[in-house]
Scaffold this active site. Structure first.
Site, PDB file in Angstrom:
ATOM      1  CG  ASP A   1     -15.281   5.145  18.016  1.00 57.68           C
ATOM      2  OD1 ASP A   1     -14.962   6.148  18.661  1.00 57.68           O
ATOM      3  OD2 ASP A   1     -15.987   4.260  18.501  1.00 57.68           O
TER       4      ASP A   1
ATOM      5  NE  ARG B   1     -17.550  -9.942  13.718  1.00 60.73           N
ATOM      6  CZ  ARG B   1     -16.757  -8.883  13.905  1.00 60.73           C
ATOM      7  NH1 ARG B   1     -17.048  -7.745  13.330  1.00 60.73           N
ATOM      8  NH2 ARG B   1     -15.680  -8.978  14.648  1.00 60.73           N
TER       9      ARG B   1
ATOM     10  CD  GLU C   1     -12.728   0.851   9.098  1.00 56.28           C
ATOM     11  OE1 GLU C   1     -13.619   0.013   9.338  1.00 56.28           O
ATOM     12  OE2 GLU C   1     -11.682   0.920   9.734  1.00 56.28           O
ATOM     13  CG  ASP C   2     -17.247  -1.574  10.640  1.00 63.69           C
ATOM     14  OD1 ASP C   2     -16.080  -1.327  10.285  1.00 63.69           O
ATOM     15  OD2 ASP C   2     -17.514  -2.073  11.746  1.00 63.69           O
TER      16      ASP C   2
ATOM     17  CG  PHE D   1     -20.611  -0.417  21.789  1.00 56.89           C
ATOM     18  CD1 PHE D   1     -19.243  -0.185  21.774  1.00 56.89           C
ATOM     19  CD2 PHE D   1     -21.087  -1.649  21.336  1.00 56.89           C
ATOM     20  CE1 PHE D   1     -18.359  -1.163  21.322  1.00 56.89           C
ATOM     21  CE2 PHE D   1     -20.208  -2.625  20.882  1.00 56.89           C
ATOM     22  CZ  PHE D   1     -18.840  -2.384  20.881  1.00 56.89           C
TER      23      PHE D   1
END
Ligand code: PRP
Length: 181
Positions: free
Chosen positions: A105, A168, A101-102, A155
């Protein structure tokens, strides 16, 4: 894409620091599965850059697959509903699976993925995330096995991560500020 002054971006993690940490994570994962095959499952789309760096640093023999889910749509708040957009191409039965996963959260995506993958009987099912935002966790039981960086509640975009499909391609991980912040 480069960071220009006109964009409301502030660098949080620079490319060299990310590279160093990804190398360490690859070493850690390879050591934990010493001598064994590791099946890396990247969660699209955000994890594609992390995966491409991670796989090239792995000492263990690897294979790859991709799964795609969506919860965020085009906004910055999770919709709270995870949808499966693309399933794995092949069986994971008996494999040492590492979900890549990046970012973790709220934990809803990771929780959903573990729930659908566990019944497929992998030998191991681990979670590796480049970024972890523990302050935002809703599913308290989600604890990644490998974490690149713990980050504050901001964010972030770049290194695979987007806002409405933008950013991205940024080499650094940046904080995106909104006019109302
Ligand atoms: C992001 C990220 C994780 C998920 C984490 O995906 O890639 O998969 O959110 O959030 P959670 O812990 O609150 O569930 P996103 O839905 O933005 O899709 P993308 O990877 O295609 O950008």
């Amino acid at each position: 894409m480069t960071t220009s002054r006109r964009q409301p971006l502030r660098i949080l993690l620079r490319r060299p620091a990310i590279e160093r940490r990804v190398r360490e994570l690859a070493r850690e994962i390879s050591a934990d599965f010493r001598g064994q095959h590791v099946h890396l499952v990247a969660v699209l789309k955000g994890a594609f850059v992390f995966l491409s760096d991670l796989v090239r640093e792995m000492e263990a023999e690897t294979s790859l697959d991709f799964i795609s889910v969506s919860s965020y749509g085009t906004g910055r708040e999770t919709s709270g509903r995870v949808r499966l957009l693309k399933d794995l191409d092949s069986s994971i039965e008996g494999l040492n699976v590492v979900l890549v996963e990046d970012i973790v959260d709220t934990g809803m995506t990771a929780h959903y993925l573990k729930n659908i993958l566990k019944p497929r009987n992998p030998r191991a099912l681990k979670l590796a995330t480049l970024l972890d935002k523990p302050s935002r966790r809703i599913v308290k039981g989600v604890k990644p096995d490998y974490v690149g960086f713990k980050i504050p509640n901001e964010f972030v975009v770049g290194y695979g991560m987007d806002y409405g499909e933008r950013y991205r391609g940024l080499r650094n991980i940046c904080i995106l500020r909104f006019p109302t912040d």
